[in-house]
Write a protein that holds these residues in place. Structure first.
Motif, PDB file in Angstrom:
ATOM      1  N   SER A 149       0.839  -1.193   0.000  1.00 23.03           N
ATOM      2  CA  SER A 149       0.000   0.000   0.000  1.00 23.03           C
ATOM      3  C   SER A 149       0.877   1.246   0.000  1.00 23.03           C
ATOM      4  N   THR A 150       0.239   2.380  -0.225  1.00 25.96           N
ATOM      5  CA  THR A 150       0.932   3.660  -0.285  1.00 25.96           C
ATOM      6  C   THR A 150       0.250   4.627   0.672  1.00 25.96           C
ATOM      7  N   PRO A 151       0.824   5.824   0.857  1.00 24.46           N
ATOM      8  CA  PRO A 151       0.177   6.805   1.733  1.00 24.46           C
ATOM      9  C   PRO A 151      -1.209   7.249   1.268  1.00 24.46           C
ATOM     10  N   THR A 152      -1.598   6.940   0.044  1.00 20.63           N
ATOM     11  CA  THR A 152      -2.919   7.328  -0.446  1.00 20.63           C
ATOM     12  C   THR A 152      -3.931   6.186  -0.400  1.00 20.63           C
ATOM     13  N   THR A 153      -3.519   4.998   0.019  1.00 23.31           N
ATOM     14  CA  THR A 153      -4.416   3.839   0.049  1.00 23.31           C
ATOM     15  C   THR A 153      -5.516   4.035   1.084  1.00 23.31           C
ATOM     16  N   THR A 154      -6.758   3.883   0.660  1.00 23.24           N
ATOM     17  CA  THR A 154      -7.909   4.038   1.548  1.00 23.24           C
ATOM     18  C   THR A 154      -8.413   2.675   2.023  1.00 23.24           C
ATOM     19  N   ALA A 155      -9.359   2.705   2.952  1.00 26.07           N
ATOM     20  CA  ALA A 155      -9.977   1.462   3.411  1.00 26.07           C
ATOM     21  C   ALA A 155     -10.675   0.749   2.261  1.00 26.07           C
ATOM     22  N   LEU A 156     -11.294   1.507   1.369  1.00 27.97           N
ATOM     23  CA  LEU A 156     -11.950   0.888   0.213  1.00 27.97           C
ATOM     24  C   LEU A 156     -10.930   0.198  -0.684  1.00 27.97           C
ATOM     25  N   ASP A 157      -9.791   0.838  -0.928  1.00 23.32           N
ATOM     26  CA  ASP A 157      -8.729   0.206  -1.713  1.00 23.32           C
ATOM     27  C   ASP A 157      -8.294  -1.111  -1.069  1.00 23.32           C
ATOM     28  N   SER A 158      -8.065  -1.071   0.233  1.00 27.76           N
ATOM     29  CA  SER A 158      -7.600  -2.266   0.946  1.00 27.76           C
ATOM     30  C   SER A 158      -8.650  -3.369   0.908  1.00 27.76           C
ATOM     31  N   PHE A 159      -9.913  -2.985   1.043  1.00 31.40           N
ATOM     32  CA  PHE A 159     -11.005  -3.960   1.012  1.00 31.40           C
ATOM     33  C   PHE A 159     -11.040  -4.671  -0.344  1.00 31.40           C
ATOM     34  N   VAL A 160     -10.827  -3.934  -1.412  1.00 30.92           N
ATOM     35  CA  VAL A 160     -10.838  -4.527  -2.753  1.00 30.92           C
ATOM     36  C   VAL A 160      -9.630  -5.438  -2.961  1.00 30.92           C
ATOM     37  N   GLU A 161      -8.469  -4.978  -2.491  1.00 31.25           N
ATOM     38  CA  GLU A 161      -7.224  -5.710  -2.751  1.00 31.25           C
ATOM     39  C   GLU A 161      -6.960  -6.822  -1.740  1.00 31.25           C
ATOM     40  N   ARG A 162      -7.620  -6.745  -0.561  1.00 29.64           N
ATOM     41  CA  ARG A 162      -7.505  -7.768   0.488  1.00 29.64           C
ATOM     42  C   ARG A 162      -6.066  -7.971   0.949  1.00 29.64           C
ATOM     43  N   GLN A 163      -5.328  -6.873   1.044  1.00 34.58           N
ATOM     44  CA  GLN A 163      -3.974  -6.932   1.568  1.00 34.58           C
ATOM     45  C   GLN A 163      -3.590  -5.554   2.077  1.00 34.58           C
ATOM     46  N   GLY A 164      -2.506  -5.513   2.858  1.00 30.08           N
ATOM     47  CA  GLY A 164      -2.034  -4.234   3.362  1.00 30.08           C
ATOM     48  C   GLY A 164      -1.103  -4.426   4.536  1.00 30.08           C
ATOM     49  N   ILE A 165      -0.847  -3.328   5.232  1.00 25.33           N
ATOM     50  CA  ILE A 165      -0.050  -3.333   6.461  1.00 25.33           C
ATOM     51  C   ILE A 165      -0.935  -2.879   7.609  1.00 25.33           C
ATOM     52  N   CYS A 166      -0.349  -2.694   8.792  1.00 28.07           N
ATOM     53  CA  CYS A 166      -1.151  -2.403   9.976  1.00 28.07           C
ATOM     54  C   CYS A 166      -2.053  -1.187   9.792  1.00 28.07           C
ATOM     55  N   ARG A 167      -1.524  -0.147   9.132  1.00 32.82           N
ATOM     56  CA  ARG A 167      -2.298   1.054   8.857  1.00 32.82           C
ATOM     57  C   ARG A 167      -3.579   0.723   8.099  1.00 32.82           C
ATOM     58  N   ASP A 168      -3.478  -0.159   7.110  1.00 29.33           N
ATOM     59  CA  ASP A 168      -4.621  -0.525   6.277  1.00 29.33           C
ATOM     60  C   ASP A 168      -5.613  -1.392   7.043  1.00 29.33           C
ATOM     61  N   TYR A 169      -5.108  -2.322   7.837  1.00 26.43           N
ATOM     62  CA  TYR A 169      -5.987  -3.142   8.673  1.00 26.43           C
ATOM     63  C   TYR A 169      -6.783  -2.247   9.626  1.00 26.43           C
ATOM     64  N   ILE A 235       0.903   6.359  21.189  1.00 27.04           N
ATOM     65  CA  ILE A 235       1.562   7.593  20.775  1.00 27.04           C
ATOM     66  C   ILE A 235       0.516   8.690  20.596  1.00 27.04           C
ATOM     67  N   GLY A 236      -0.562   8.383  19.889  1.00 28.56           N
ATOM     68  CA  GLY A 236      -1.616   9.359  19.660  1.00 28.56           C
ATOM     69  C   GLY A 236      -2.801   8.719  18.974  1.00 28.56           C
ATOM     70  N   VAL A 237      -3.872   9.494  18.822  1.00 31.74           N
ATOM     71  CA  VAL A 237      -5.099   9.005  18.196  1.00 31.74           C
ATOM     72  C   VAL A 237      -5.574  10.035  17.174  1.00 31.74           C
ATOM     73  N   GLY A 238      -6.458   9.586  16.279  1.00 34.81           N
ATOM     74  CA  GLY A 238      -7.023  10.488  15.291  1.00 34.81           C
ATOM     75  C   GLY A 238      -8.127   9.810  14.513  1.00 34.81           C
ATOM     76  N   ARG A 239      -8.694  10.550  13.559  1.00 33.89           N
ATOM     77  CA  ARG A 239      -9.768   9.990  12.746  1.00 33.89           C
ATOM     78  C   ARG A 239      -9.245   8.875  11.844  1.00 33.89           C
ATOM     79  N   ASP A 240      -8.015   9.050  11.369  1.00 37.72           N
ATOM     80  CA  ASP A 240      -7.329   8.035  10.575  1.00 37.72           C
ATOM     81  C   ASP A 240      -5.849   8.393  10.570  1.00 37.72           C
ATOM     82  N   ALA A 241      -5.068   7.743   9.703  1.00 35.82           N
ATOM     83  CA  ALA A 241      -3.621   7.923   9.739  1.00 35.82           C
ATOM     84  C   ALA A 241      -3.186   9.360   9.469  1.00 35.82           C
TER      85      ALA A 241
END
Length: 266
Positions: A149-169, A235-241
């Motif tokens: 994945s890249t810094p622009t990968t969204t949850a929808l992208d990850s859902f379609v591709e069914r892969q990612g890193i911790c950020r995407d999960y 470390i911190g929290v937010g709406r997303d990455a």
């Protein structure tokens, strides 16, 4: 048990550039910090500001040339640890103000687009049991694939591709929860057993607090199954990455290297 943390990273900017950093273990009641140290290269401007929901701090630095960061801390976890399955979902009209923003769509997490899927896939469960079902579904259907994945990968992208890193999960977990009317936020953290070791990301959901009638609390959920809530150092929290990146540059920068070590002691 104590969690020992050591982080180093370097980057450079050829021209004077403002950079916002968030990498320090947060001083919050659920984790006690000792041996806390942060050293950085000289800068004409360094300022600390409160981070999202007053969990942790961000640092503004003015960078020109190479900039080095070194952070160490030892953390003892004090947070409430509760089984999620029996916890109820709070009615939306009973949610406190702090939780409401985490129902809404954000840059990487468009919960509205998943309402139909979440209703059909997890409609028979509720509250904490639904959160567990979502977490397990992601763990079963996704492949943890560094570099996928890249810094622009969204949850929808990850859902379609069914892969990612911790950020995407974490983004997919947050998106599913919001689609079900459960507030969910992104947590940047340190944790042992993360492979490869790095800054980690998990989700946090807002459900009923069994110790406070009518009240609610935040509970950590890691769909990668690498982090135990009893050992997560926030470390911190937010709406997303986007809200809690360890480095946000407001101008061209070149990232040079990074090492993260998280180990158990005591």
């Amino acid at each position: 048990m104590t969690i020992d943390i050591e982080t180093r990273f370097r980057f450079r900017a050829d021209n004077p550039t403002d950079v916002l950093l968030q990498f320090e273990a947060a001083r919050v009641p659920e984790q006690t910090l000792d041996n806390l140290s942060t050293t950085m290269s000289d800068s004409p401007h360094i300022a600390r500001v409160a981070a999202q929901d007053t969990i942790g701090e961000r640092l503004w630095v003015r960078v020109e040339g190479e900039f080095d960061v070194h952070h160490t801390a030892s953390a003892t976890i004090n947070r409430m640890l509760t089984e999620l399955e029996p916890l109820d979902r709070l009615d939306l009209h009973d949610l406190p103000g702090e939780a409401v923003p985490y129902l809404f769509d954000s840059r990487y997490c468009a919960g509205d687009r998943f309402q139909s899927f979440v209703s059909s896939e997890f409609g028979n469960a509720s509250g904490g049991a639904k959160v567990i079902a979502m977490r397990d579904w992601i763990a079963d259907h996704f492949a943890y694939t560094p570099g996928s994945s890249t810094p622009t990968t969204t949850a929808l992208d990850s859902f379609v591709e069914r892969q990612g890193i911790c950020r995407d999960y974490a983004h997919v977990m947050i998106t599913f929860a919001r689609a079900a009317g459960i507030p969910a936020r992104f947590v940047s953290c340190y944790a042992p057993d993360v492979t490869p070791q790095d800054f980690h990301a998990v989700a946090e959901v807002f459900l009923a607090d069994p110790s406070t009638p009518g009240g609610g609390a935040w509970y950590l959920v890691d769909a990668t199954e690498m982090a135990d809530p009893a050992e997560v150092v926030k470390i911190g929290v937010g709406r997303d990455a986007a809200d809690v990146s360890f480095l946000t540059s407001f101008g061209p920068t070149e990232f040079l290297d990074k090492t993260v070590s998280v180990t158990r002691s005591g």
